[in-house]
Design a protein around this motif. Structure first.
Motif, short mmCIF file in Angstrom:
data_model
loop_
_atom_site.label_atom_id
_atom_site.label_comp_id
_atom_site.label_asym_id
_atom_site.label_seq_id
_atom_site.Cartn_x
_atom_site.Cartn_y
_atom_site.Cartn_z
N MET A 1 0.92 -1.43 -0.18
CA MET A 1 -0.04 0.07 0.48
C MET A 1 1.09 1.43 -0.09
N LEU A 2 1.72 0.85 1.10
CA LEU A 2 2.72 2.37 0.99
C LEU A 2 3.97 2.72 -0.06
N GLY A 3 3.63 1.51 -1.00
CA GLY A 3 4.27 1.73 -2.42
C GLY A 3 3.27 2.19 -3.34
N PHE A 4 2.24 1.53 -3.44
CA PHE A 4 1.85 2.02 -4.13
C PHE A 4 0.51 3.70 -4.24
N PHE A 5 1.20 3.65 -3.06
CA PHE A 5 0.43 5.33 -2.95
C PHE A 5 1.57 6.69 -2.76
N LEU A 6 3.55 5.71 -2.80
CA LEU A 6 4.73 6.66 -3.32
C LEU A 6 4.49 6.24 -5.02
N LYS A 7 4.33 5.36 -5.62
CA LYS A 7 4.45 5.28 -7.14
C LYS A 7 4.04 6.21 -8.00
N GLY A 8 3.12 6.91 -7.66
CA GLY A 8 2.37 8.20 -8.77
C GLY A 8 3.46 9.04 -8.45
N THR A 9 4.04 9.55 -7.06
CA THR A 9 4.33 10.61 -6.91
C THR A 9 5.90 10.83 -7.14
N ARG A 10 6.83 9.07 -5.98
CA ARG A 10 8.58 8.84 -6.21
C ARG A 10 8.17 7.93 -6.53
N PRO A 11 8.37 6.85 -7.77
CA PRO A 11 8.37 6.13 -8.18
C PRO A 11 9.38 5.33 -7.93
N GLU A 12 10.67 5.57 -7.45
CA GLU A 12 12.43 5.25 -6.56
C GLU A 12 11.74 5.12 -5.53
N TYR A 13 11.37 6.11 -5.33
CA TYR A 13 11.00 5.77 -3.12
C TYR A 13 9.88 4.50 -3.51
N ALA A 14 9.19 4.19 -5.03
CA ALA A 14 7.96 2.82 -3.97
C ALA A 14 9.51 1.82 -4.49
N ALA A 15 10.60 1.66 -5.37
CA ALA A 15 11.15 0.48 -5.26
C ALA A 15 12.25 -0.04 -4.16
N LEU A 16 12.27 1.42 -3.30
CA LEU A 16 13.04 1.48 -2.47
C LEU A 16 12.41 0.33 -0.63
N VAL A 17 11.19 1.23 -1.18
CA VAL A 17 10.39 0.81 -0.27
C VAL A 17 9.95 -0.82 -0.02
N THR A 18 9.77 -1.07 -1.21
CA THR A 18 9.59 -2.71 -2.01
C THR A 18 10.47 -3.46 -1.60
N ALA A 19 11.95 -2.86 -1.78
CA ALA A 19 13.36 -3.85 -1.58
C ALA A 19 13.30 -4.03 -0.11
N GLY A 20 13.15 -2.33 0.61
CA GLY A 20 13.11 -2.58 2.23
C GLY A 20 11.85 -3.59 2.88
N ILE A 21 10.89 -3.92 2.17
CA ILE A 21 9.71 -4.64 3.41
C ILE A 21 10.19 -6.07 2.60
N GLY A 22 10.51 -6.65 1.33
CA GLY A 22 11.52 -7.29 1.19
C GLY A 22 12.69 -8.01 2.37
N ILE A 23 13.31 -7.42 2.34
CA ILE A 23 14.45 -7.26 3.43
C ILE A 23 13.62 -7.72 4.67
N MET A 24 12.69 -6.76 5.25
CA MET A 24 12.73 -6.99 6.53
C MET A 24 12.07 -8.53 6.69
N ILE A 25 11.51 -9.04 5.90
CA ILE A 25 10.53 -10.30 5.80
C ILE A 25 11.75 -11.45 5.33
N LEU A 26 12.14 -11.26 4.79
CA LEU A 26 13.84 -12.13 4.75
C LEU A 26 14.38 -12.19 5.94
N GLY A 27 14.38 -11.58 6.30
CA GLY A 27 15.00 -11.49 8.46
C GLY A 27 13.99 -11.58 8.92
#
Length: 128
Positions: free
Chosen positions: A15-41
């Motif tokens: 949801m956070l990535g979806f909201f950021l995708k319209g205004t700041r797509p570069e942050y959306a990719a970082l949020v996705t990567a960060g969430i993925g790393i947290m889940i992996l942790g």
């Protein structure tokens, strides 16, 4: 209960990535990567149980434990490859994700050849 935490974390990240995708797509990719790393942790805690079970299994198997370690390597390659390709896809790099998946498939195939040869040798011993 861990699955609920991880699922909620993933949904919040999407949801956070979806909201950021319209205004700041570069942050959306970082949020996705960060969430993925947290889940992996969070999944690392499960690895301790897995390694315990594998060590017990090695004790019960005959002398040659090479095939079991090969199987664990294959599972690790597939998980890491899937995780990396998913992050690349979310960032919009489908070609890179496809190349990662292809390399992982080839790596698993290369690792599986000795296991396949041992299986064929065993079958041949039964037939002779």
């Amino acid at each position: 209960m861990d699955i609920v935490k991880i699922s909620l974390l993933g949904i919040c990240g999407v949801m956070l990535g979806f909201f950021l995708k319209g205004t700041r797509p570069e942050y959306a990719a970082l949020v996705t990567a960060g969430i993925g790393i947290m889940i992996l942790g969070l999944a690392v805690g499960k690895l301790e149980y897995l390694f315990e079970a594998v060590s017990r299994l090695k004790e019960k198997l005959p002398e040659d434990n090479g095939h079991l370690s090969t199987l664990i390597k294959m599972v690790g390659i597939t998980y890491i490859g899937q995780f990396s390709a998913g992050i690349c896809r979310d960032a919009g790099h489908q070609a890179t994700a496809g190349q990662i998946e292809l390399f992982c498939k080839l790596s698993v195939m290369v690792l599986s050849i000795p296991v396949l040869m041992a299986l064929l040798d065993t079958i041949q011993e039964f037939l002779v």
